[in-house]
Design an enzyme around this catalytic site. Structure first.
Site, PDB file in Angstrom:
ATOM      1  N   CYS A  50     -26.038 -12.650   1.022  1.00  0.00           N
ATOM      2  CA  CYS A  50     -25.016 -13.428   0.114  1.00  0.00           C
ATOM      3  C   CYS A  50     -25.199 -14.805   0.744  1.00  0.00           C
ATOM      4  CB  CYS A  50     -23.740 -12.581   0.433  1.00  0.00           C
ATOM      5  SG  CYS A  50     -22.272 -13.635  -0.383  1.00  0.00           S
TER       6      CYS A  50
ATOM      7  N   HIS B 148     -26.883 -14.236  -7.518  1.00  0.00           N
ATOM      8  CA  HIS B 148     -27.002 -13.929  -9.039  1.00  0.00           C
ATOM      9  C   HIS B 148     -28.139 -14.846  -9.906  1.00  0.00           C
ATOM     10  CE1 HIS B 148     -23.503 -11.840  -7.968  1.00  0.00           C
ATOM     11  NE2 HIS B 148     -23.214 -11.464  -9.151  1.00  0.00           N
TER      12      HIS B 148
ATOM     13  N   ASP C  46     -24.320  -7.899   1.182  1.00  0.00           N
ATOM     14  CA  ASP C  46     -23.695  -8.980   0.117  1.00  0.00           C
ATOM     15  C   ASP C  46     -22.385  -8.716  -0.221  1.00  0.00           C
ATOM     16  OD1 ASP C  46     -24.161 -11.122  -1.755  1.00  0.00           O
ATOM     17  OD2 ASP C  46     -24.102  -9.493  -3.417  1.00  0.00           O
ATOM     18  N   SER C  47     -21.810  -9.757  -0.933  1.00  0.00           N
ATOM     19  CA  SER C  47     -20.209  -9.565  -1.517  1.00  0.00           C
ATOM     20  C   SER C  47     -20.262  -8.361  -2.635  1.00  0.00           C
ATOM     21  CB  SER C  47     -19.920 -10.668  -2.041  1.00  0.00           C
ATOM     22  OG  SER C  47     -20.715 -11.211  -2.958  1.00  0.00           O
TER      23      SER C  47
ATOM     24  N   GLU D  24     -22.940 -11.015 -14.493  1.00  0.00           N
ATOM     25  CA  GLU D  24     -22.186  -9.600 -14.345  1.00  0.00           C
ATOM     26  C   GLU D  24     -22.128  -9.017 -15.598  1.00  0.00           C
ATOM     27  OE1 GLU D  24     -19.525  -8.973 -11.046  1.00  0.00           O
ATOM     28  OE2 GLU D  24     -21.073  -9.693  -9.865  1.00  0.00           O
TER      29      GLU D  24
ATOM     30  N   CYS E  72     -27.762 -18.626  -5.185  1.00  0.00           N
ATOM     31  CA  CYS E  72     -26.790 -17.632  -5.277  1.00  0.00           C
ATOM     32  C   CYS E  72     -27.386 -16.602  -5.753  1.00  0.00           C
ATOM     33  CB  CYS E  72     -25.878 -18.259  -6.312  1.00  0.00           C
ATOM     34  SG  CYS E  72     -24.707 -16.868  -6.909  1.00  0.00           S
TER      35      CYS E  72
HETATM   36  N1  DGL Z   1     -23.155 -13.133  -3.490  1.00  0.00           N
HETATM   37  C1  DGL Z   1     -22.556 -14.317  -3.823  1.00  0.00           C
HETATM   38  C2  DGL Z   1     -23.572 -15.544  -3.252  1.00  0.00           C
HETATM   39  O1  DGL Z   1     -24.882 -15.581  -3.154  1.00  0.00           O
HETATM   40  C3  DGL Z   1     -22.228 -14.566  -5.144  1.00  0.00           C
HETATM   41  C4  DGL Z   1     -21.055 -13.777  -5.837  1.00  0.00           C
HETATM   42  C5  DGL Z   1     -19.850 -13.840  -5.117  1.00  0.00           C
HETATM   43  O2  DGL Z   1     -19.124 -15.046  -5.257  1.00  0.00           O
HETATM   44  O3  DGL Z   1     -19.419 -12.873  -4.346  1.00  0.00           O
HETATM   45  O4  DGL Z   1     -23.075 -16.627  -3.150  1.00  0.00           O
END
Ligand code: DGL
Length: 289
Positions: A91, A205, A28-29, A168, A203
């Site tokens: 992600c 989050h 993931d990012s 976050e 997403c």
């Molecule tokens: N992990 C990203 C997603 O699921 C969200 C956070 C980011 O923008 O890096 O799209």
């Protein structure tokens, strides 16, 4: 794919040998993919995990296809070099923008979050109208719309960029977050999509906002969490869905190793909120551009 994950049914003397636990790489990012890891731990406990959070370079949700693709391929190679026998691109943005590029660059099977999310939406809907919420980049790629339209469904994609920083910040039950979500969802569930009956959390989050989103989403709407559906897709790839409780003892707890490109301390602190478990073994990684 299953064959790639199965190994050594017998030892060299021919005696039965316990199947080797697969190592699954999760990318993931940053921290958000820990919601997918959390779902994986529940559905696929009979595996070990290596997790890569590109915390120094997040957010991906506002970056270009070229940049996200390059970052994601670097991370995929890193996870493979640490034993990953399968990659889960947790992600949504990386899946939407770079799944094909990652799959061609990888030497192991790759599972993204969008196909499982679209499949779950298809199973949920009665009127073929779906709302998807995600980052700007995910929405601009129309990856969800493409996957949903391929299943004969209509989709409205709505970017909700303020929700990631609010999560976050830990504001998952905050009045400000509720108001922001209300504004986004009022815009999403309008006109031809007023009666959409399914909403996909596109997403990493958003699963943390599930109860808040439930309150601001029309009652008739079923909320699909792509973390859960992705874990189910991985489980079925591995052919090892958890047996009904009491039928079979579980083996050792999954081993988890984490890599983060920014502060290890911050990864531990924020990550535990996403994972719901203590995060112990975190190593800093410096990926050269
Ligand atoms: N992990 C990203 C997603 O699921 C969200 C956070 C980011 O923008 O890096 O799209």
């Amino acid at each position: 794919m299953k064959d790639a994950m199965r190994a050594e049914p017998t030892a060299s003397d021919g005696s039965p040998k316990a199947p080797r636990r697969p190592t699954i790489g999760v990318f993931d990012s940053g921290f958000g993919g820990l919601t997918v890891l959390k779902a994986l731990l529940e559905l696929v406990p009979d595996a070990d995990y290596v997790y890569f959070g590109d915390t120094a370079r997040l957010p991906y949700g506002s970056k270009s296809v070229e940049t996200v693709g390059r970052y994601a391929v670097e991370a995929a190679h890193y996870l493979e070099s640490h034993g990953a026998q399968m990659l889960v691109i947790a992600c949504n943005t990386a899946t939407a923008l770079a799944l094909d590029r990652i799959t061609s660059a990888a030497h192991v099977p790759v599972v993204g979050v969008i196909e499982p999310g679209a499949e779950a939406a298809a199973l949920s809907t009665k009127n073929q109208k779906i709302v998807v919420i995600g980052t700007d980049a995910t929405v601009s790629s129309h990856a969800y719309r493409t996957a949903l339209e391929a299943r004969g469904l209509s989709a409205r994609e709505k970017a909700c960029p303020l929700l990631v920083p609010l999560v976050e910040e830990g504001w998952v039950e905050h009045a400000v977050t509720e108001q922001v979500a209300h504004i986004y969802l009022t815009e999403a569930f309008a006109d031809g999509f007023r009666n959409a009956d399914t909403m996909v959390l596109g997403c990493t989050h958003y699963p943390l906002l599930k109860s808040l989103l439930r309150r601001v989403t029309p009652d008739h709407v079923n909320i699909v969490d792509s973390a859960e559906t992705t874990a189910r897709a991985v489980a079925s790839h591995l052919g090892q869905l958890v047996p009904a409780a009491g039928q079979e003892e579980r083996r050792a707890l999954p081993r988890m190793k984490f890599f983060a490109t920014d502060s290890v301390e911050k990864f531990r602190r924020l990550g535990e909120r996403f994972l719901g478990h203590p995060i112990v073994d975190v190593q800093h990684v410096d990926l050269k551009e």
